[in-house]
Design a protein around this motif. Structure first.
Motif, PDB file in Angstrom:
ATOM      1  N   ASP A   1       0.855  -1.188   0.000  1.00 17.21           N
ATOM      2  CA  ASP A   1       0.000   0.000   0.000  1.00 17.21           C
ATOM      3  C   ASP A   1       0.890   1.236   0.000  1.00 17.21           C
ATOM      4  OD1 ASP A   1      -2.339  -1.625   0.346  1.00 17.21           O
ATOM      5  OD2 ASP A   1      -1.864  -1.749   2.478  1.00 17.21           O
ATOM      6  N   VAL A   2       0.628   2.168  -0.895  1.00 12.52           N
ATOM      7  CA  VAL A   2       1.413   3.402  -0.986  1.00 12.52           C
ATOM      8  C   VAL A   2       0.455   4.578  -0.938  1.00 12.52           C
ATOM      9  CG1 VAL A   2       3.037   4.742  -2.364  1.00 12.52           C
ATOM     10  CG2 VAL A   2       3.174   2.244  -2.373  1.00 12.52           C
ATOM     11  N   GLY A   3       0.691   5.521  -0.012  1.00 13.91           N
ATOM     12  CA  GLY A   3      -0.194   6.670   0.038  1.00 13.91           C
ATOM     13  C   GLY A   3      -0.066   7.472   1.314  1.00 13.91           C
ATOM     14  N   LYS A   4      -1.185   8.110   1.694  1.00 14.40           N
ATOM     15  CA  LYS A   4      -1.231   9.032   2.826  1.00 14.40           C
ATOM     16  C   LYS A   4      -1.955   8.373   4.000  1.00 14.40           C
ATOM     17  CE  LYS A   4      -2.778  13.729   4.051  1.00 14.40           C
ATOM     18  NZ  LYS A   4      -3.549  14.900   3.568  1.00 14.40           N
ATOM     19  N   TYR A   5      -1.402   8.577   5.216  1.00 16.82           N
ATOM     20  CA  TYR A   5      -1.911   7.923   6.420  1.00 16.82           C
ATOM     21  C   TYR A   5      -2.684   8.910   7.291  1.00 16.82           C
ATOM     22  CZ  TYR A   5       1.017   4.046   4.958  1.00 16.82           C
ATOM     23  OH  TYR A   5       1.564   3.020   4.230  1.00 16.82           O
ATOM     24  N   LEU A   6      -3.247   8.403   8.393  1.00 18.95           N
ATOM     25  CA  LEU A   6      -4.168   9.198   9.213  1.00 18.95           C
ATOM     26  C   LEU A   6      -3.520  10.431   9.846  1.00 18.95           C
ATOM     27  CD1 LEU A   6      -6.214   6.379  11.007  1.00 18.95           C
ATOM     28  CD2 LEU A   6      -7.097   8.056   9.376  1.00 18.95           C
ATOM     29  N   ALA A   7      -2.238  10.353  10.146  1.00 16.48           N
ATOM     30  CA  ALA A   7      -1.554  11.500  10.743  1.00 16.48           C
ATOM     31  C   ALA A   7      -1.050  12.486   9.700  1.00 16.48           C
ATOM     32  CB  ALA A   7      -0.396  11.030  11.623  1.00 16.48           C
ATOM     33  N   GLY A   8      -1.376  12.264   8.438  1.00  4.97           N
ATOM     34  CA  GLY A   8      -0.943  13.146   7.366  1.00  4.97           C
ATOM     35  C   GLY A   8       0.397  12.779   6.770  1.00  4.97           C
ATOM     36  N   ASP A   9       1.026  11.724   7.258  1.00 13.27           N
ATOM     37  CA  ASP A   9       2.316  11.299   6.727  1.00 13.27           C
ATOM     38  C   ASP A   9       2.123  10.460   5.467  1.00 13.27           C
ATOM     39  OD1 ASP A   9       1.049   9.598   8.557  1.00 13.27           O
ATOM     40  OD2 ASP A   9       2.878   8.477   8.989  1.00 13.27           O
ATOM     41  N   TRP A  10       3.165  10.430   4.630  1.00 12.98           N
ATOM     42  CA  TRP A  10       3.149   9.698   3.370  1.00 12.98           C
ATOM     43  C   TRP A  10       4.161   8.557   3.428  1.00 12.98           C
ATOM     44  CZ3 TRP A  10       0.081  10.989  -0.976  1.00 12.98           C
ATOM     45  CH2 TRP A  10      -0.647  12.173  -0.839  1.00 12.98           C
ATOM     46  N   GLY A  11       3.799   7.405   2.862  1.00 14.95           N
ATOM     47  CA  GLY A  11       4.733   6.286   2.884  1.00 14.95           C
ATOM     48  C   GLY A  11       4.133   5.038   2.286  1.00 14.95           C
ATOM     49  N   ALA A  12       4.630   3.885   2.732  1.00 20.08           N
ATOM     50  CA  ALA A  12       4.202   2.607   2.166  1.00 20.08           C
ATOM     51  C   ALA A  12       4.171   1.538   3.247  1.00 20.08           C
ATOM     52  CB  ALA A  12       5.134   2.175   1.033  1.00 20.08           C
ATOM     53  N   THR A  13       3.238   0.603   3.094  1.00 11.24           N
ATOM     54  CA  THR A  13       3.119  -0.562   3.969  1.00 11.24           C
ATOM     55  C   THR A  13       3.362  -1.823   3.151  1.00 11.24           C
ATOM     56  OG1 THR A  13       1.504   0.546   5.393  1.00 11.24           O
ATOM     57  CG2 THR A  13       1.584  -1.846   5.507  1.00 11.24           C
ATOM     58  N   PHE A  14       4.218  -2.688   3.664  1.00 14.56           N
ATOM     59  CA  PHE A  14       4.553  -3.942   3.000  1.00 14.56           C
ATOM     60  C   PHE A  14       4.105  -5.103   3.894  1.00 14.56           C
ATOM     61  CE2 PHE A  14       7.525  -0.652   1.844  1.00 14.56           C
ATOM     62  CZ  PHE A  14       7.638  -0.760   0.461  1.00 14.56           C
ATOM     63  N   GLY A  15       3.394  -6.057   3.321  1.00 15.19           N
ATOM     64  CA  GLY A  15       2.917  -7.183   4.112  1.00 15.19           C
ATOM     65  C   GLY A  15       2.947  -8.476   3.328  1.00 15.19           C
ATOM     66  N   ILE A  16       3.111  -9.580   4.039  1.00 17.08           N
ATOM     67  CA  ILE A  16       3.022 -10.897   3.436  1.00 17.08           C
ATOM     68  C   ILE A  16       2.336 -11.831   4.417  1.00 17.08           C
ATOM     69  CG2 ILE A  16       5.322 -11.635   4.233  1.00 17.08           C
ATOM     70  CD1 ILE A  16       5.512 -13.128   1.470  1.00 17.08           C
ATOM     71  N   ASP A  17       1.425 -12.661   3.905  1.00 15.60           N
ATOM     72  CA  ASP A  17       0.636 -13.576   4.725  1.00 15.60           C
ATOM     73  C   ASP A  17       0.728 -14.978   4.156  1.00 15.60           C
ATOM     74  OD1 ASP A  17      -1.289 -11.763   6.615  1.00 15.60           O
ATOM     75  OD2 ASP A  17      -0.905 -10.777   4.696  1.00 15.60           O
ATOM     76  N   ARG A  18       0.626 -15.952   5.046  1.00 10.81           N
ATOM     77  CA  ARG A  18       0.569 -17.368   4.645  1.00 10.81           C
ATOM     78  C   ARG A  18      -0.786 -17.909   5.051  1.00 10.81           C
ATOM     79  NH1 ARG A  18       0.199 -22.125   3.026  1.00 10.81           N
ATOM     80  NH2 ARG A  18       1.922 -23.643   3.095  1.00 10.81           N
ATOM     81  N   GLU A  19      -1.540 -18.370   4.065  1.00 11.61           N
ATOM     82  CA  GLU A  19      -2.863 -18.926   4.315  1.00 11.61           C
ATOM     83  C   GLU A  19      -2.796 -20.442   4.175  1.00 11.61           C
ATOM     84  OE1 GLU A  19      -7.454 -17.827   3.257  1.00 11.61           O
ATOM     85  OE2 GLU A  19      -5.961 -17.629   1.676  1.00 11.61           O
ATOM     86  N   PHE A  20      -3.291 -21.145   5.198  1.00 12.71           N
ATOM     87  CA  PHE A  20      -3.237 -22.595   5.213  1.00 12.71           C
ATOM     88  C   PHE A  20      -4.566 -23.174   4.736  1.00 12.71           C
ATOM     89  CE2 PHE A  20      -0.228 -20.974   8.298  1.00 12.71           C
ATOM     90  CZ  PHE A  20       0.918 -21.699   8.001  1.00 12.71           C
TER      91      PHE A  20
END
Length: 370
Positions: free
Chosen positions: A261-280
């Motif tokens: 996810d790339v964009g603007k967050y609740l505190a007005g800051d800009w950046g990116a979130t990186f995530g990975i999940d394993r589904e069984f």
């Protein structure tokens, strides 16, 4: 002749179960079954099964795999000439029961538990227009300890979380009206308005592009929110913000799912979130994520940047009966204001991916003959 189960209740049935029921109940003149799983009132895919294949492969080795190979899954097309079956479930549903919320790794209070009674209600105006809300009464006699201290210049979009509902009175956890749609081929949409989460209310909109056979999906979300009063009833504070993200999703063949996810967050800051999940295959899902924004580590505060582990457990693991309901939780090392995203229910990707996986028989098509 062909038959298509398109009633809303079909969204809770796997295609193989519906195919077996149809083959047993419908007259022999019906030769083709087109199965369209739905969720939130939007058709997600169409799996075409030939009745003769059911009869041919039923007693063969690897019969379920052969059914999967000969049953194409595509996007939903107009169902010309078909009769839609009306949903028999009530429009209004409600329930009362206990709730428990575990809070861990929060500074001076590493383990806290909040629990009590909650009232849930839901009204379905149409299959894709849903109003729902949750009211809670905490059973704790003392307020929770302060979770974190805001010693930065960032707006307190998360660090004041322990102040919400601390008086012990009934609170409105969420109260929303959501609309789901199909604006075009391979496109899905969502608009949700109301008290979206414990700390924030407003309006959230989302569009997702995901073809049925694609492992890649792309999304865009735009939100306008205002911070709620600490009483957690109908009032708001004077902080509002526009946030938004562009998102990319990719499902690997081995059960791993990546998201950026790339964009603007609740505190007005800009950046990116990186995530990975394993589904069984049993429905359990575990993953990790981290967020880096333009807030310097020293200004972010203790922890330097947002990060955590997330866990999703299907309810049928506990209750022993089939259900698509799940329980999810995040374990964060420390809750700060930087990198904070809106917590809105019903985001599109998991809804759509689940329907597409179900349409392709997923990892559990071996249960076809059961």
């Amino acid at each position: 002749m062909c038959a298509t189960p398109t009633q809303p209740s079909a969204q809770r049935r796997k295609p193989w179960a519906a195919a077996r029921i149809l083959s047993a109940e419908l007259p022999a003149a019906v030769e083709t079954f087109v199965l369209e799983p739905q969720k939130k009132g939007i058709p997600l895919s169409a799996t075409t099964i030939q009745r003769r294949n059911l009869e041919t492969f039923e007693n063969r080795a690897q019969g379920a795999a052969l059914i999967a190979q000969t049953s194409p899954t595509t996007d939903v097309t107009p169902a010309t000439g078909l009769t839609y079956v009306l949903d028999t479930e009530p429009a209004f549903t409600w329930g009362i029961g206990p709730y428990a919320h575990l809070i861990v790794f929060n500074g001076d209070a590493p383990v806290q538990i909040d629990g009590g009674i909650e009232f849930k209600a839901r009204y379905t105006f149409a299959p894709n227009i849903i109003a729902k809300g949750v009211v809670r009464q905490s059973a704790r006699t003392l307020p929770l300890a302060s979770v974190t201290k805001n010693d930065t210049d960032l707006p307190t979009v998360r660090t004041t979380g322990s102040r919400y509902g601390k008086e012990g009175n009934p609170v409105i956890q969420t109260l929303t009206l959501a609309h789901y749609g199909r604006p075009g081929a391979d496109l899905y949409s969502r608009v949700t308005a109301g008290y979206l989460e414990k700390l924030h209310g407003g309006i959230s909109s989302e569009v997702l592009w995901k073809p049925v056979g694609s492992q890649l999906a792309l999304g865009a979300e735009l939100n306008y929110t205002t911070q709620r009063d600490f009483e957690q009833l109908f009032g708001f504070q004077d902080y509002d913000v526009v946030t938004g993200h562009l998102s990319g999703y990719y499902s690997f063949d081995n059960g791993y799912h990546a998201q950026v996810d790339v964009g603007k967050y609740l505190a007005g800051d800009w950046g990116a979130t990186f995530g990975i999940d394993r589904e069984f295959e049993n429905g359990w899902r575990v993953g990790a994520y981290f967020t880096v924004t333009d807030v310097p580590f020293e200004d972010f505060g203790e922890g330097s940047f947002d990060k955590g582990i997330r866990l999703t457990v299907p309810n049928d693991f506990f209750i022993g009966t089939a259900t698509r309901d799940k329980v999810s939780t995040n374990l964060q090392s420390l809750q700060r204001d930087g990198g904070a995203q809106l917590k809105v229910d019903g985001r599109l990707y998991d809804i759509v991916r689940d329907g597409h996986t179900a349409g392709r028989f997923g990892d559990t098509f071996g249960r076809f003959w059961r």
